[in-house]
Motif scaffolding. Structure first.
Motif, short mmCIF file in Angstrom:
data_model
loop_
_atom_site.label_atom_id
_atom_site.label_comp_id
_atom_site.label_asym_id
_atom_site.label_seq_id
_atom_site.Cartn_x
_atom_site.Cartn_y
_atom_site.Cartn_z
N LEU A 156 -2.09 9.21 15.90
CA LEU A 156 -0.87 9.05 16.76
C LEU A 156 0.17 8.33 15.96
O LEU A 156 -0.26 7.51 15.26
CB LEU A 156 -1.29 7.74 18.07
CG LEU A 156 -2.16 8.45 19.06
CD1 LEU A 156 -2.55 7.59 20.20
CD2 LEU A 156 -1.88 9.81 19.72
N GLY A 157 1.51 8.77 16.11
CA GLY A 157 2.55 8.19 15.70
C GLY A 157 2.41 8.42 13.83
O GLY A 157 2.66 7.40 13.09
N LEU A 158 2.13 9.42 13.32
CA LEU A 158 2.18 9.73 11.86
C LEU A 158 3.75 9.83 11.55
O LEU A 158 4.33 10.78 11.97
CB LEU A 158 1.10 10.87 11.78
CG LEU A 158 1.05 11.16 10.15
CD1 LEU A 158 -0.29 11.69 9.81
CD2 LEU A 158 2.14 12.39 9.69
N ILE A 180 0.32 5.46 9.73
CA ILE A 180 -0.25 6.05 11.30
C ILE A 180 -0.42 4.83 12.13
O ILE A 180 -1.01 3.85 11.78
CB ILE A 180 -1.55 6.77 10.70
CG1 ILE A 180 -1.41 7.96 9.89
CG2 ILE A 180 -2.17 6.99 12.22
CD1 ILE A 180 -2.70 8.37 9.51
N LYS A 181 0.18 5.01 13.20
CA LYS A 181 0.02 3.93 14.26
C LYS A 181 -1.49 3.77 14.63
O LYS A 181 -1.83 2.58 14.92
CB LYS A 181 0.89 4.14 15.66
CG LYS A 181 2.50 4.06 15.04
CD LYS A 181 3.34 4.18 16.34
CE LYS A 181 4.77 4.29 15.81
NZ LYS A 181 5.72 4.21 17.16
N ASP A 196 -6.01 0.75 12.94
CA ASP A 196 -4.56 0.55 13.67
C ASP A 196 -3.59 0.17 12.60
O ASP A 196 -3.83 -0.48 11.69
CB ASP A 196 -4.69 -0.69 14.64
CG ASP A 196 -5.27 -0.22 15.67
OD1 ASP A 196 -4.77 0.43 16.90
OD2 ASP A 196 -6.59 -0.66 16.00
N HIS A 197 -2.44 0.83 12.49
CA HIS A 197 -1.46 0.62 11.78
C HIS A 197 -1.80 0.94 10.18
O HIS A 197 -1.67 -0.03 9.68
CB HIS A 197 -0.79 -0.88 12.04
CG HIS A 197 0.02 -0.74 13.34
ND1 HIS A 197 -0.42 -1.27 14.51
CD2 HIS A 197 1.14 -0.26 13.80
CE1 HIS A 197 -0.02 -1.16 15.54
NE2 HIS A 197 1.17 -0.68 15.24
N LEU A 198 -2.22 1.93 9.72
CA LEU A 198 -2.35 2.30 8.32
C LEU A 198 -1.07 2.58 7.77
O LEU A 198 -0.11 3.23 8.22
CB LEU A 198 -3.12 3.47 8.21
CG LEU A 198 -3.77 3.97 7.12
CD1 LEU A 198 -5.21 4.55 7.18
CD2 LEU A 198 -2.76 4.92 6.58
N LYS A 199 -0.74 2.23 6.58
CA LYS A 199 0.35 2.41 5.89
C LYS A 199 -0.01 2.78 4.34
O LYS A 199 -1.03 2.01 3.80
CB LYS A 199 1.37 1.17 5.82
CG LYS A 199 1.98 0.94 7.23
CD LYS A 199 3.07 -0.32 7.04
CE LYS A 199 3.50 -0.57 8.48
NZ LYS A 199 4.45 -1.89 8.29
N GLU A 201 1.83 3.36 0.24
CA GLU A 201 3.27 3.75 -0.46
C GLU A 201 2.93 2.99 -1.78
O GLU A 201 2.06 2.07 -1.74
CB GLU A 201 4.50 2.99 0.09
CG GLU A 201 5.43 3.09 -0.47
CD GLU A 201 6.81 2.75 0.04
OE1 GLU A 201 8.04 3.00 -0.41
OE2 GLU A 201 6.64 1.90 1.09
N ASN A 202 3.23 3.59 -2.86
CA ASN A 202 2.71 3.16 -4.22
C ASN A 202 1.62 2.93 -4.64
O ASN A 202 1.26 1.71 -4.90
CB ASN A 202 3.86 1.92 -4.43
CG ASN A 202 5.42 2.18 -4.35
OD1 ASN A 202 5.61 3.43 -5.00
ND2 ASN A 202 6.08 1.42 -3.93
N HIS A 203 0.53 3.72 -4.10
CA HIS A 203 -0.63 3.64 -4.65
C HIS A 203 -1.48 2.50 -3.79
O HIS A 203 -2.66 1.79 -4.38
CB HIS A 203 -1.19 3.71 -6.05
CG HIS A 203 -0.61 4.87 -6.57
ND1 HIS A 203 -1.69 6.15 -6.65
CD2 HIS A 203 0.46 5.35 -7.27
CE1 HIS A 203 -1.01 6.87 -7.28
NE2 HIS A 203 0.24 6.61 -7.68
N GLN A 204 -1.09 1.89 -2.78
CA GLN A 204 -1.71 0.82 -1.92
C GLN A 204 -1.59 1.25 -0.46
O GLN A 204 -0.77 1.70 0.17
CB GLN A 204 -0.64 -0.48 -2.16
CG GLN A 204 -1.45 -1.71 -1.45
CD GLN A 204 -0.92 -2.87 -1.69
OE1 GLN A 204 -1.17 -3.30 -2.77
NE2 GLN A 204 -0.20 -3.55 -0.59
N PHE A 205 -2.86 1.12 0.01
CA PHE A 205 -3.06 1.27 1.69
C PHE A 205 -3.21 -0.11 2.12
O PHE A 205 -3.88 -1.08 1.69
CB PHE A 205 -4.36 2.18 1.74
CG PHE A 205 -4.33 3.55 1.50
CD1 PHE A 205 -3.79 4.31 2.65
CD2 PHE A 205 -4.79 4.03 0.41
CE1 PHE A 205 -3.72 5.67 2.38
CE2 PHE A 205 -4.80 5.58 0.24
CZ PHE A 205 -4.13 6.39 1.42
N GLU A 206 -2.67 -0.19 3.44
CA GLU A 206 -2.75 -1.43 4.10
C GLU A 206 -3.11 -1.00 5.58
O GLU A 206 -2.82 -0.01 6.09
CB GLU A 206 -1.49 -2.14 4.12
CG GLU A 206 -0.87 -2.75 2.97
CD GLU A 206 0.34 -3.51 2.92
OE1 GLU A 206 0.70 -3.96 4.18
OE2 GLU A 206 0.84 -3.91 1.82
#
Length: 492
Positions: A156-158, A180-181, A196-199, A201-206
């Protein structure tokens, strides 16, 4: 002057031809889309610069349902005219809903797929460069035993942004941004995973949170399995993976590299009901799991703090035994499946069994061995024995009252385990029970007198076998119990 007039005239003719080509192309595309029974839209526009804009685009067949609120394609017009390749310089999709239906492939479906492949083979090849997607919801479904659609994957919310090259060889570094939400994935007969709330950018996942959970309640889950398995509830808070890279060749994953995984905290609750037949299949060791991966993994470390682990078991008599590991802090290094590195995975951690206790654990684990191969050293101080009784009673038929001032366990495993055990106690009282659960009062009285005043006991454990159907952690725990039994009960 004549040259100028001729130039203006030629330019005018070319402009008229270009405009005519645009309108002709727009009309042609619109008619081609109208001829597609499974494709529709509410509005279609084409600009002179080669922008195709679709509103409320819908596509549906037996495998896919697709709805796109807005689709904007920036197309190279001259590339279409002068080349066999359709170049899409930029694609932008907003408010996308995509349902995928997994189906059993029978002969009619094979014929249908083959006919579609033949149609595709006569179409122009296309190249895609800049891709931007906003607010995509994706569902992958398959028929369950009742004939109803069961959701396997839900996203959801990609939002996504990427710059692509060869579509047959997509590379990870072409991904610029991803968020991704919510994500949920079915992971077998019992368990699901979610994030939940995967992000990225610049070779870093949160990730704000990651979960593994059982679809059914503890009271009900054994009705859905033929043999004993664990009911798992895992909640991981705030995860950061830095310096992440994926090596991909021809759209096949070859290698995952990361520097460190940082976890703020997690809560793990594992429960097992023993009122159904025991699990009989051999459980892979962690090393065997790593070796079976079809890609290389190379990570430096994983670290977590202020976490908790709970393990409970319901016996055949209906009694519940439980142990809690509190304030867990741990770090694992050398997370890889590269034999040439010649490095064991190392785990160092601490936790509490009671408020004033401290338990330290060091494990050196050989992830390339064919059998469970590791060395464990545990050192505990000031453990209130009441924290252990719930697990001691069903396994060794004893209960303790008092304080373990110090406990040391040294375990060396290579398929089976040998090692040493030492315990210092203070004000111990020992209650011993028979197999029917009745206390053996005289034996308990004599044993308690022998353990009080404070004592220091040591013992050795030899050829301790691992139950191949259970985990390494149960293997290590039962080794400690064996050492405790040998020491306290004076077994020779």
């Amino acid at each position: 002057m004549k040259i100028l007039k001729r130039s203006v005239f030629v330019i005018l003719i070319l402009a008229i031809l270009y405009v005519a080509a645009i309108f002709t192309l727009e009309y042609y595309i619109e008619k081609q889309i109208e001829n597609q029974d499974d494709l529709s839209y509410s509005d279609f526009k084409m600009s002179f610069s080669g922008n195709f804009i679709f509103k409320d685009l819908k596509f549906s067949n037996e495998i896919l349902d697709l709805e796109v609120g807005e689709l904007n394609l920036s197309v190279g017009i001259m590339k279409i005219i002068t080349s066999d390749t359709l170049l899409i310089r930029k694609s932008y999709a907003k408010n996308v809903r995509l349902n995928q239906y997994k189906m059993d492939i029978d002969s009619s479906h094979v014929d249908s797929l083959n006919s579609r492949k033949k149609e595709k083979s006569v179409q122009k090849p296309f190249a895609l460069r800049k891709v931007q997607i906003e607010d995509l919801d994706f569902y992958s479904m398959e028929k369950n035993d009742e004939g109803k659609n069961d959701t396997i994957t839900r996203v959801l919310g990609l939002d996504l942004q990427a710059t692509l090259g060869d579509l047959n060889d997509i590379q990870f570094d072409q991904l610029e941004k991803l968020s991704i939400k919510f994500l949920r994935q079915k992971a077998g007969d019992l368990h699901d995973i979610s994030a939940d709330h995967l992000k990225y950018e610049n070779h870093q996942f949160e990730l704000d949170s990651f979960k593994v959970f059982t679809r059914y309640t503890k009271a009900d889950y054994i009705n859905h399995i033929p043999q004993q398995k664990d009911h798992v509830e895992l909640v991981v808070h705030r995860i950061i993976l830095d310096s992440v890279d994926f090596t991909i060749q021809k759209n096949q994953l070859e290698k995952i590299v990361f520097n460190e995984i940082q976890i703020d905290s997690f809560q793990l609750d594992v429960y097992r009901d023993k009122n159904i037949p025991e699990f009989t299949h051999h459980k892979l060791t962690y090393g065997q799991m790593l070796q079976k991966l079809e890609f290389i993994i190379d990570g430096k470390a994983l670290e977590t703090k202020k976490s908790s682990i709970s393990y409970s078991m319901k016996g055949e008599d209906g009694q519940l035994s439980r142990i809690d590991l509190l304030n867990v802090n741990a770090k694992i290094t050398h997370i890889h499946n590269i034999p040439s590195k010649k490095q064991n995975a190392i785990l160092k951690g601490t936790f509490q069994l009671s408020p004033k206790s401290t338990v330290g654990v060091d494990i050196s684990y050989n992830q390339f061995a064919k059998v469970e191969t590791f060395q464990l050293d545990a050192h505990a101080i000031n453990v209130e024995t009441s924290a252990l009784n719930s697990m001691l009673r069903p396994t060794v038929n004893i209960e303790l009252n008092g304080v373990i001032k110090e406990l040391k366990a040294h375990m060396v495993s290579h398929g089976s385990a040998n090692g040493t055990f030492m315990i210092q106690s203070q004000n111990f009282q020992l209650d011993i029970f028979d197999k029917e659960g009745e206390e053996r009062k005289l034996v308990s009285f004599v044993a308690s007198k022998m353990l009080n005043p404070p004592i220091e006991k040591s013992s050795e454990v030899h050829n301790f076998e691992r139950d191949p159907t259970r985990s390494m952690w149960r293997y290590a725990w039962f080794f400690v119990l064996e050492g405790m039994k040998n020491s306290i009960l004076l077994k020779k």
